[in-house]
Structure formats: C-alpha cells, structure tokens
Scaffold this motif. Structure first.
Motif, PDB file in Angstrom:
ATOM      1  N   SER A   1       0.830  -1.205   0.000  1.00  0.00           N
ATOM      2  CA  SER A   1       0.000   0.000   0.000  1.00  0.00           C
ATOM      3  C   SER A   1       0.868   1.260   0.000  1.00  0.00           C
ATOM      4  CB  SER A   1      -0.983   0.000   1.170  1.00  0.00           C
ATOM      5  OG  SER A   1      -0.309   0.032   2.380  1.00  0.00           O
ATOM      6  N   ALA A   2       2.085   1.156   0.567  1.00  0.00           N
ATOM      7  CA  ALA A   2       2.997   2.314   0.492  1.00  0.00           C
ATOM      8  C   ALA A   2       3.411   2.551  -0.962  1.00  0.00           C
ATOM      9  CB  ALA A   2       4.230   2.080   1.365  1.00  0.00           C
ATOM     10  N   LYS A   3       3.663   1.447  -1.671  1.00  0.00           N
ATOM     11  CA  LYS A   3       4.056   1.595  -3.081  1.00  0.00           C
ATOM     12  C   LYS A   3       2.891   2.123  -3.909  1.00  0.00           C
ATOM     13  CE  LYS A   3       6.171  -2.545  -3.363  1.00  0.00           C
ATOM     14  NZ  LYS A   3       6.788  -3.710  -3.998  1.00  0.00           N
ATOM     15  N   ASP A   4       1.691   1.624  -3.612  1.00  0.00           N
ATOM     16  CA  ASP A   4       0.507   2.075  -4.343  1.00  0.00           C
ATOM     17  C   ASP A   4       0.262   3.563  -4.113  1.00  0.00           C
ATOM     18  OD1 ASP A   4      -1.900   1.534  -5.938  1.00  0.00           O
ATOM     19  OD2 ASP A   4      -2.959   2.030  -4.091  1.00  0.00           O
ATOM     20  N   ALA A   5       0.397   3.978  -2.843  1.00  0.00           N
ATOM     21  CA  ALA A   5       0.201   5.394  -2.526  1.00  0.00           C
ATOM     22  C   ALA A   5       1.245   6.242  -3.251  1.00  0.00           C
ATOM     23  CB  ALA A   5       0.286   5.614  -1.018  1.00  0.00           C
ATOM     24  N   ALA A   6       2.484   5.755  -3.257  1.00  0.00           N
ATOM     25  CA  ALA A   6       3.566   6.510  -3.905  1.00  0.00           C
ATOM     26  C   ALA A   6       3.283   6.681  -5.396  1.00  0.00           C
ATOM     27  CB  ALA A   6       4.896   5.792  -3.700  1.00  0.00           C
ATOM     28  N   LEU A   7       2.852   5.596  -6.021  1.00  0.00           N
ATOM     29  CA  LEU A   7       2.546   5.652  -7.456  1.00  0.00           C
ATOM     30  C   LEU A   7       1.359   6.598  -7.695  1.00  0.00           C
ATOM     31  CD1 LEU A   7       3.824   4.171  -9.836  1.00  0.00           C
ATOM     32  CD2 LEU A   7       1.951   2.522  -9.727  1.00  0.00           C
ATOM     33  N   GLY A   8       0.349   6.476  -6.843  1.00  0.00           N
ATOM     34  CA  GLY A   8      -0.846   7.303  -6.987  1.00  0.00           C
ATOM     35  C   GLY A   8      -0.569   8.782  -6.786  1.00  0.00           C
ATOM     36  N   MET A   9       0.495   9.091  -6.034  1.00  0.00           N
ATOM     37  CA  MET A   9       0.834  10.502  -5.819  1.00  0.00           C
ATOM     38  C   MET A   9       1.727  11.047  -6.927  1.00  0.00           C
ATOM     39  SD  MET A   9       1.230  11.074  -1.772  1.00  0.00           S
ATOM     40  CE  MET A   9       2.513   9.894  -1.587  1.00  0.00           C
TER      41      MET A   9
ATOM     42  N   MET B   1       4.803   9.564  -8.029  1.00  0.00           N
ATOM     43  CA  MET B   1       6.230   9.235  -8.013  1.00  0.00           C
ATOM     44  C   MET B   1       6.539   8.333  -9.209  1.00  0.00           C
ATOM     45  SD  MET B   1       7.631   8.421  -4.259  1.00  0.00           S
ATOM     46  CE  MET B   1       7.506   9.531  -2.909  1.00  0.00           C
ATOM     47  N   THR B   2       7.719   8.511  -9.784  1.00  0.00           N
ATOM     48  CA  THR B   2       8.132   7.628 -10.870  1.00  0.00           C
ATOM     49  C   THR B   2       8.695   6.346 -10.252  1.00  0.00           C
ATOM     50  OG1 THR B   2      10.346   8.549 -10.855  1.00  0.00           O
ATOM     51  CG2 THR B   2       8.754   9.614 -12.305  1.00  0.00           C
ATOM     52  N   PRO B   3       8.739   5.249 -11.012  1.00  0.00           N
ATOM     53  CA  PRO B   3       9.289   4.000 -10.464  1.00  0.00           C
ATOM     54  C   PRO B   3      10.683   4.188  -9.883  1.00  0.00           C
ATOM     55  CG  PRO B   3       8.203   3.560 -12.537  1.00  0.00           C
ATOM     56  CD  PRO B   3       8.165   5.054 -12.363  1.00  0.00           C
ATOM     57  N   LYS B   4      11.488   5.032 -10.506  1.00  0.00           N
ATOM     58  CA  LYS B   4      12.835   5.296 -10.008  1.00  0.00           C
ATOM     59  C   LYS B   4      12.780   5.982  -8.634  1.00  0.00           C
ATOM     60  CE  LYS B   4      16.648   6.664 -12.886  1.00  0.00           C
ATOM     61  NZ  LYS B   4      16.984   7.759 -13.817  1.00  0.00           N
ATOM     62  N   GLN B   5      11.896   6.965  -8.512  1.00  0.00           N
ATOM     63  CA  GLN B   5      11.756   7.658  -7.222  1.00  0.00           C
ATOM     64  C   GLN B   5      11.257   6.699  -6.154  1.00  0.00           C
ATOM     65  OE1 GLN B   5       9.148  10.774  -8.675  1.00  0.00           O
ATOM     66  NE2 GLN B   5      10.687  12.336  -8.280  1.00  0.00           N
ATOM     67  N   ILE B   6      10.325   5.829  -6.530  1.00  0.00           N
ATOM     68  CA  ILE B   6       9.800   4.866  -5.560  1.00  0.00           C
ATOM     69  C   ILE B   6      10.917   3.937  -5.089  1.00  0.00           C
ATOM     70  CG2 ILE B   6       8.189   2.944  -5.214  1.00  0.00           C
ATOM     71  CD1 ILE B   6       6.293   4.341  -7.151  1.00  0.00           C
ATOM     72  N   LEU B   7      11.769   3.502  -6.024  1.00  0.00           N
ATOM     73  CA  LEU B   7      12.885   2.624  -5.657  1.00  0.00           C
ATOM     74  C   LEU B   7      13.820   3.312  -4.664  1.00  0.00           C
ATOM     75  CD1 LEU B   7      14.504   0.000  -6.111  1.00  0.00           C
ATOM     76  CD2 LEU B   7      15.702   1.178  -7.954  1.00  0.00           C
ATOM     77  N   TRP B   8      14.228   4.542  -4.970  1.00  0.00           N
ATOM     78  CA  TRP B   8      15.238   5.213  -4.150  1.00  0.00           C
ATOM     79  C   TRP B   8      14.693   5.782  -2.855  1.00  0.00           C
ATOM     80  CZ3 TRP B   8      20.244   4.581  -4.563  1.00  0.00           C
ATOM     81  CH2 TRP B   8      20.765   4.140  -5.782  1.00  0.00           C
TER      82      TRP B   8
ATOM     83  N   LEU C   1      -2.461  13.252 -21.091  1.00  0.00           N
ATOM     84  CA  LEU C   1      -1.599  13.895 -20.095  1.00  0.00           C
ATOM     85  C   LEU C   1      -0.447  12.983 -19.727  1.00  0.00           C
ATOM     86  CD1 LEU C   1      -4.440  15.142 -17.725  1.00  0.00           C
ATOM     87  CD2 LEU C   1      -3.230  16.506 -19.420  1.00  0.00           C
ATOM     88  N   ASN C   2       0.623  13.583 -19.208  1.00  0.00           N
ATOM     89  CA  ASN C   2       1.713  12.803 -18.632  1.00  0.00           C
ATOM     90  C   ASN C   2       1.204  12.161 -17.346  1.00  0.00           C
ATOM     91  OD1 ASN C   2       3.857  12.486 -16.538  1.00  0.00           O
ATOM     92  ND2 ASN C   2       5.182  12.963 -18.272  1.00  0.00           N
ATOM     93  N   LYS C   3       1.309  10.828 -17.292  1.00  0.00           N
ATOM     94  CA  LYS C   3       0.794  10.066 -16.154  1.00  0.00           C
ATOM     95  C   LYS C   3       1.266  10.613 -14.806  1.00  0.00           C
ATOM     96  CE  LYS C   3       0.209   5.357 -17.678  1.00  0.00           C
ATOM     97  NZ  LYS C   3       0.723   4.003 -17.683  1.00  0.00           N
ATOM     98  N   PHE C   4       2.565  10.827 -14.695  1.00  0.00           N
ATOM     99  CA  PHE C   4       3.134  11.188 -13.400  1.00  0.00           C
ATOM    100  C   PHE C   4       2.752  12.608 -13.005  1.00  0.00           C
ATOM    101  CE2 PHE C   4       5.857   7.890 -15.194  1.00  0.00           C
ATOM    102  CZ  PHE C   4       5.620   6.907 -14.248  1.00  0.00           C
ATOM    103  N   GLU C   5       2.770  13.505 -13.983  1.00  0.00           N
ATOM    104  CA  GLU C   5       2.400  14.888 -13.675  1.00  0.00           C
ATOM    105  C   GLU C   5       0.929  14.993 -13.311  1.00  0.00           C
ATOM    106  OE1 GLU C   5       3.737  17.369 -16.868  1.00  0.00           O
ATOM    107  OE2 GLU C   5       5.817  16.733 -16.533  1.00  0.00           O
TER     108      GLU C   5
END
Ligand SMILES: Nc1ncnc2c1ncn2[C@@H]1O[C@H](COP(=O)(O)OP(=O)(O)O)[C@@H](O)[C@H]1O
Ligand SMILES: [Mg+2]
Lengths: 250, 323
Positions: A139-147, A149-156, B69-73
C-alpha cells in the motif's frame, strides 16, 4: 530483572570468561610465536586474505544487489525462481567443491579463489535483497505511485530505505562467511591466512594454527561489528524505531 | 470535474470489471461510489489517475482527456487516499505530508507554511507531530495524515478508496464529520469509494450505486432511498431506507419545516438536541425507553418541544413525497 535477562547475562559472562581463558592459555604457551617472529610473512598472508575477501565480495555485491532489484521489478519477476535457484545451487555445493571447480576453470592461484568465493557470496546478498524489497508494504508503493512518483523515485525513496536493514544483513552474512571460507583458498594455491592454519594442522603445530586462525576469527568478528554500526547509520531512523517498537510490543 | 464517457474495463481473463459507465462529477461535488465488494468501485476510481488502464471509453479530469496527459504529472495534481493509509515508515510525518510539494519543487518556506496549515486543518498541532514517524500514531491519526498528504499541493480533485474503512466505528464517525467540515470549506471535487451505505448517505452529494461494473442509479442520497431505480437498489438500500433517510435531515430542517411549539423548561433528565443533530439521533432518543422528553434548540437558544415521534413521521412523509 526477569529470569530471561539473568540467563542472558550468565551466558554473556561465561562466554567472555572462556575467551579470556583461551587467550591466557594461548599467550602463556607462546602460541602466537609465528605471528610475533615473522611479522612480514604474517602481513603478507593477511594482505592476500583481505585481497581475496575484498575483491570477491565487492564483485558479489555489485552483481547480487542490482540482480535483486531487477528481479523484484514487475517485468522480470518471472525470472526470480530461476536465478535464486541457481544461486541456491552455488550455496548447497560444499565450498571445497566450488574451489575445486573454480580451479578447473582458472587453474591454481588467486583468481580461482576469488571466483569461488564470489559465487559463494552471491546467494545471501541476493536472497536478502529480494526479501527486503518484497517486504515493502504494497500500500505504500501504491500510494507513492498514486501521488505521481516515478518508479525510479519509488525505488530510491521508498523501497531501498525500507529494504536497507535486510540488505545490509545479507551483505554482512556474506562477507563474514567469506572471511572464514577464504581460509580454504590455500588448498588451490590462493594463499591467505589459510596457509598457516593448514600448515598448523598438517604439522600438528599450534603456533601456526593459532597465529592463523585467531586473526581470521578476529577479522570476522570485527567486520560483523562494523556492519552492525553501518546498519545503524544506513537504516532510516523511522524504520529503526518501528522495528524496535515492534519487538518491544511482541 | 471528472467526466466518464462510456468507460469499460476488462481485466486479463475476460473479467469485465467496469461496463459502459458514463457519469459526471461536477466541480466541488462529493460523489460516493457505492456497491457490494467486487462490483468495480476501486477499479473505476483507479482508472481516473491511470493506476488502471482504460479498455474502452474516455475519462476527462478538469476538462483534459487523461490519456493525453503525462501520467506522473497528472497524478501529482490529484489527491489520492487509500484505506491502509500507505504512509512511508521511513519518513517523518512532515516529509510524508510534503511528498508531492517536494516533487513539485516548492521551497522550504512554502512547504513549512503549507504543512502548518494542513496540520491545523486536521487538528494535529504541527510542532507536536512534524518529527514523529507513522508508527507512533494511532490508526485515526494515520488516516488524518493520509488525508492531509492528499491535500498537500491543493489538488482540485481527490480520489479516496475507503479511506475510513479500517477504523473502529466511533473514530470513523468522528473523522467523517471532520472531513465533511473540511470539505465544506475547501469544496474539492471528490470521488469516494465506500461499501457502507450509511457512510455514503452521510457524506455524499450524489451516490453512484454499482453492481457488476454497471451503474444502477446515480442520484442524490434522498432519491436513492426514496425512489430506488430498480429491484437491486431497493434491496441494497434496505427495508429501513426511511430510517436511513433520517440521517439526511437535521433538527434545523425540522424547525424550518414544521416546528413543534416553543416554550416550557426541560427537566434535567430530558434530552436537548442542537440544530446540527440528525433527525435519526432525535428519533433514536425518542425510542429509548428511559428517555423522558426530547427538546430541540435552535441557534438563538430558543427551545422547542417536547417533540413526538409522530411529528418526525409526518416530516419524513412530507420530505419523501417532495423529494
Ligand atoms: N488486477 C486485477 N486483475 C484481474 N481482476 C481484477 C483485478 N483487480 C480487480 N479485479 C476484478 O475486478 C472486479 C472488480 O474489482 P474491484 O474494482 O476491486 O471491486 P471493489 O473495489 O468494488 O470491491 C472483481 O471481480 C475483481 O476480482
Ligand atoms: Mg475496493
């Protein structure tokens, strides 16, 4: 103080008493004579020992950590079982057999020893990297993606900090095992402190045995402690406190 | 504003999770996606911020087709709250709340100011909680932080997937009220998933009732309760739909419609309800055996009553006819 704590203290004191006794026995019987009389040879062997450990475990680190990260990405998850099982095989084959195999490839000498120890160190690092990354709350990863964050940001920013504790534990295990196993490098002409240990065994001479084995042990123990310290600095404070709280409430 | 046009979603394995949904969530509207487990609520919600891909149809957020749109933005511009809060245990509360502003490159001062504002909004002093870690907070506090985090960059649209579902009933009810209060002042466009009809009635401007990925009824709560569009809706709202509809009205509504007579002084053991209390709680008090009399109090402090169950009954009848 409860009885558990008392037992823990008794065991600790008995342990340290044994160590003091051991050193008193070895020193009073002049068993470090090889080390004291041939310091040049000692430092030569120690240097070679460290060289093998350092090169093989650095290579293992540089392979197993990225491999672990890759194998937990959605795209490559399907290959996880294959690689882990292969690495597992490397671990189940006795270390002596790996040394023999490596010698078959590279002949006798330091390269064969490095190759064998490299293979031997892969699994603990790979396994713990994967376990650490898998333990990250979905759920932390899901929240991060939903906000956003790019996969790279989520990793780091999320996954690696949360997996750090497990990953460092794996690296620590690998290197400590590596230090001990490097003593076997002597058998394929790789040198290191194993030279004195095996000479001691063959000649039934405690001065060789102790002068080789005790430094290897001390090396392993101090590297272990060093990594515990590293763990304190590299694992984020929040994770450290949460782990502690979880242990206390259990 | 969120517009769904003929939206469908088919998962691998030919699972049709969403079947031709067309609805519009207007600006500032609080819409609840309601329905039994597995009816497709989460899927529909997650398609808005492209956590799930569309199979067919089109979704527009604030007038922009999301696929252009850009997904992340676009995700940074949409608040997202999930049931198991999803806070990051390695970060302090302040860092957690400021994740999106950090990605958007806000300055330190801007972030500090916004953090203080948000924490005061959710009733958790910033200086007390800023340096805490998620595991040190209670479940209710963690969920409040989840809401604050979604509001951090002041997005116009919020997506919330059963955000209060894991809380115990008393805390849940309190947080629902706090959140309604916040929404009254912020006027966000909200899409909110719930499987709890009481929660939906309490919070929603409009309810989307889903079954097997199809919209059964898209209406105001009162209409859903009083004029169910089909058999499924009637069954879902239940036989006590009249009782449920009582949560929609407050003492104020009753006083404005058909006030009981004014006057008299209540006994110490009598119950007095303020204007904001729901009629459901008033009726509940009336039906409590040990309760003597029930009085209503308006904002000027004038007392009306004692009120009777019959008065509430006639009020409800009038409302259901006009609804
Ligand atoms: N990733 C997925 N792959 C396949 N099927 C899924 C997936 N996610 C959800 N589903 C299916 O889609 C349907 C709707 O699920 P969901 O949107 O989670 O429902 P709800 O949130 O209303 O409980 C269910 O039948 C579920 O099993
Ligand atoms: Mg759901």
């Amino acid at each position: 103080m409860n009885s558990k704590a008392v037992i823990a203290w008794v065991v600790k004191i008995a342990f340290w008493a044994l160590i003091v006794l051991f050193f008193w026995w070895t020193i009073s019987n002049n068993m470090f004579s090889q080390l004291l009389e041939n310091p040049d040879q000692f430092f030569g062997l120690l240097g070679r020992h460290l060289q093998i450990v350092l090169i093989s475990s650095t290579l293992a680190l540089l392979t197993a950590v990225p491999a672990g990260i890759l194998l937990t990405r959605p795209k490559y998850r399907k290959y996880e079982w294959l690689l882990v099982n292969t690495a597992n095989l490397g671990q189940t084959i006795p270390s002596i057999a790996i040394l023999a195999l490596a010698m078959g490839f590279l002949g006798i000498g330091i390269q064969a020893a490095i190759l064998a120890l490299y293979v031997y160190s892969l699994l603990p690092i790979l396994q713990n990297t994967i376990a650490g990354l898998k333990s990250v709350n979905p759920s932390a990863k899901d929240a991060a993606l939903g906000m956003g964050m790019t996969p790279k940001q989520i990793l780091w920013k999320i996954e690696l900090p949360m997996a750090a504790s497990s990953m460092i534990a794996g690296i620590r295990t690998a290197i400590v095992l590596n230090i001990g196993t490097t003593a076997l490098a002597y058998l394929i002409g790789g040198g290191g402190l194993g030279v004195w240990i095996f000479t001691g065994i063959q000649l039934f001479d405690n001065t060789y045995l102790i002068s080789g084995a005790v430094p290897v042990t001390l090396l392993a123990v101090s590297v272990d402690q060093l990594f515990r310290l590293l763990q304190f600095f590299l694992v984020p404070k929040g994770i450290r406190l949460a782990q502690k709280a979880a242990i206390q409430s259990a | 504003m969120i517009e769904f046009k003929n939206v469908s979603k088919v998962y691998p394995g030919d699972i049709k999770a969403i079947d031709d949904v067309s609805i519009t969530v207007e600006h500032g509207e609080f819409v609840v996606l309601l329905g039994p487990s597995g009816c497709g609520k989460t899927t529909l919600l997650r398609m808005v911020n492209q956590l799930e891909e569309l199979t067919e149809g089109e979704i527009a957020v604030e007038g922009n087709n999301i696929q252009e749109l850009n997904k992340f933005e676009m995700r940074r511009n949409i608040g997202y709250v999930i049931q198991s809060n999803g806070l990051f245990p390695n970060m302090t509360i302040e860092d957690n709340v400021m994740v999106v502003p950090s990605m958007l490159g806000w300055t330190k001062e801007e972030k500090a100011e916004r953090f203080a504002y948000l924490m005061n909004l959710i009733g958790m002093p910033p200086e007390q909680y800023g340096e805490s870690f998620p595991h040190e907070l209670s479940g209710g506090q963690q969920q409040r932080i989840g809401v604050a985090r979604a509001l951090a960059a002041d997005p116009p649209v919020m997506l919330m997937d059963e955000p209060f579902g894991a809380l115990d009933p008393i805390i849940r009810s309190r947080i629902q009220e706090e959140f309604l209060e916040i929404q009254r002042s912020l006027k966000k466009t909200i899409l909110f998933v719930s499987h709890d009809i009481d929660e939906a009635i309490k919070l929603a401007d409009k309810i989307v009732l889903l079954k097997d990925g199809k919209v059964q009824q898209f209406d105001k709560p009162a209409e859903l309760l009083n004029q169910p569009a089909n058999e499924f809706v009637a069954e879902f709202v239940g036989e006590d739909s009249v009782l449920k509809s009582l949560s929609l009205y407050t003492v104020k509504d009753l006083l404005e419609g058909a006030p009981p007579t004014e006057g008299a002084a209540p006994d110490a053991s009598d119950a007095i309800f303020e204007e904001t209390a729901s009629l459901r709680s008033v009726l509940s008090a009336l039906l409590t055996p040990s309760q003597k009399n029930v009085w209503l109090k308006n904002n000027e402090g004038r007392i009306f009553g004692p009120v009777s169950a019959a008065q509430i009954e006639s009020f409800v009848h009038r409302m259901t006819v006009t609804a």
